[in-house]
Design a protein around this motif. Structure first.
Motif, mmCIF file in Angstrom:
data_model
loop_
_atom_site.group_PDB
_atom_site.id
_atom_site.type_symbol
_atom_site.label_atom_id
_atom_site.label_comp_id
_atom_site.label_asym_id
_atom_site.label_seq_id
_atom_site.Cartn_x
_atom_site.Cartn_y
_atom_site.Cartn_z
ATOM 1 N N LEU A 91 0.829 -1.213 0.000
ATOM 2 C CA LEU A 91 0.000 0.000 0.000
ATOM 3 C C LEU A 91 0.862 1.261 0.000
ATOM 4 O O LEU A 91 0.562 2.227 -0.714
ATOM 5 C CB LEU A 91 -0.935 0.000 1.206
ATOM 6 C CG LEU A 91 -2.070 -1.024 1.178
ATOM 7 C CD1 LEU A 91 -2.878 -0.969 2.470
ATOM 8 C CD2 LEU A 91 -2.981 -0.783 -0.018
ATOM 9 N N VAL A 126 -3.889 -2.955 -6.318
ATOM 10 C CA VAL A 126 -4.439 -2.415 -5.067
ATOM 11 C C VAL A 126 -5.847 -1.890 -5.293
ATOM 12 O O VAL A 126 -6.763 -2.159 -4.506
ATOM 13 C CB VAL A 126 -3.521 -1.289 -4.517
ATOM 14 C CG1 VAL A 126 -4.242 -0.504 -3.405
ATOM 15 C CG2 VAL A 126 -2.223 -1.868 -3.990
ATOM 16 N N ALA A 180 -7.061 -0.733 -0.495
ATOM 17 C CA ALA A 180 -6.851 0.546 0.171
ATOM 18 C C ALA A 180 -8.096 1.043 0.878
ATOM 19 O O ALA A 180 -8.058 2.077 1.538
ATOM 20 C CB ALA A 180 -6.372 1.594 -0.822
#
Length: 208
Positions: free
Chosen positions: A151, A201, A207
């Protein structure tokens, strides 16, 4: 030595766990609390692994509890009476290192604590097969540490900055990223560049 703290509103369980762990040489119970907020406000020294009950008396959101602890670089083992593979998936997706149902004995709990402490994903044996079979086959399972580095790096940070954000050395962060790339490659969704990792992601909702 693995340090452990417990967030659970069952006082009898905590007292019993403390007595039993006194005889386990490599695990030390350092704190307990009825809520995540209470733990964070009273802990003298952060424990390496947090045993977190899924359903607390303050009715706090389990996903938020996990994310709060993970943001503070804690490794979380959710322990619950809820025997649901879907709930286990939600907790792992939120960043927990494992999910164990409370119908197991303390020896199993200790084994799962050791797994989480060594960055493995620890799931109750009776949930593991179904959980692995039901999850999206093209979405790899990432450890909390792999996820934290991914991340940070995919957000635009340099490798050094991502390592600092995740609380690890740059060499360790590089190893985590290589493991993440290898997992995506084996899942049939290779990601070799920072932009491709950022795409993964976003696609996997990591996220959120």
């Amino acid at each position: 030595m693995i340090t452990v703290s417990v967030v659970d509103d069952d006082r009898m369980l905590i007292d019993g766990l403390a007595a039993w762990l006194a005889g386990v040489p490599d695990i030390r119970l350092t704190g307990s609390a009825a809520t995540v907020a209470e733990l964070l406000g009273t802990e003298r020294s952060p424990a390496e692994v947090v045993l977190l009950d899924l359903l607390l008396a303050d009715r706090s959101d389990p996903v938020r509890n996990v994310r709060t602890l993970v943001r503070l670089r804690r490794r979380v083992l959710v322990v619950s009476v809820v025997t649901s593979g879907d709930m286990a998936r939600q907790m792992i997706a939120a960043g927990a290192g494992g999910y164990l149902t409370k119908d197991h004995d303390l020896a199993m709990l200790v084994a799962k604590v050791r797994e989480v402490a060594t960055e493995k994903v620890a799931i109750s044996p009776e949930l593991a097969l179904g959980w692995l079979a039901d999850r999206d086959v093209d979405r790899p399972v990432l450890s909390p540490q792999e996820r934290a580095v991914l991340l940070a790096y995919a957000s635009g940070m340099t490798l050094t900055a991502a390592a600092r954000s995740a609380g690890v050395q740059p060499g360790t962060a590089r190893n985590y990223l290589e493991r993440v790339k290898d997992k995506y490659r084996k899942a049939g969704r290779p990601a070799y560049t920072k932009l491709e990792l950022a795409d993964r992601v976003r696609e996997d909702g990591l996220a959120t």
